[in-house]
Design an enzyme around this catalytic site. Sequence first.
Site, short mmCIF file in Angstrom:
data_model
loop_
_atom_site.label_atom_id
_atom_site.label_comp_id
_atom_site.label_asym_id
_atom_site.label_seq_id
_atom_site.Cartn_x
_atom_site.Cartn_y
_atom_site.Cartn_z
CB SER A 140 -0.94 0.02 1.22
OG SER A 140 -1.91 -0.98 1.13
N GLY A 141 2.15 1.12 0.23
CA GLY A 141 3.02 2.30 0.23
C GLY A 141 3.62 2.62 1.58
CE LYS A 162 8.80 -4.62 7.30
NZ LYS A 162 7.70 -4.14 6.47
#
Length: 206
Positions: free
Chosen positions: A13-14, A32
């Site tokens: 989704s970006g 992350k």
Amino acid sequence: MKKYFITAISTDSGKTLVSAILTNALQADYWKPVQAGLEETDSNTIRTLLHSGHSIIHPEAYALKQAVSPHAAARNEGVEIVLAAIQLPDTNGNDLIIEGAGGVLVPLNDTDVVADLITQFDAEVILVSNLYLGSINHTLLTAQELKRRNIRVKGIVFNGPRNEESERIILKHTGYKVLLHVSPEEKITKEVVTAYAVKLFDNWYE
């Protein structure tokens, strides 16, 4: 230190682009916690999109080989993702951009999902919504789950071609603030990220 957790209504989704924009704009650190798929990691993508050496990109708590759901990638490697083992990195006072894996209900193991990680970190969410047929439902379901869990939401970023009616009804139902619109770009570069980082502040403090 402020902690912003970047999640989305689906995969691809970006989130990584939006994470790069926020990391640039806030001169923040990036992390992350769980990476599934090592050919092109999100941390490496972030490195290529930042000008400043001010931001530290912290190593993943779990780096899994397969680009599948984290619970499956871990299981296939004989690993169990344990939330208690995922500890916030030391940012030396910098804000922290935390990029999630997929959406809020992506499983990390047999009992925990991404939303449990957000709660553990006591982070504020920035939701990325890319507009497509069905995205209204996916966005509202995500918003409903975040509300059910009493997770704070800073705002929403719309990614992709504009759809004013979809945006209107999403905002009507959620009450979210639009932080940024990201348009389709032929190529994502440091300069593109920097331009959006500047635009972000138009709505950030309202």
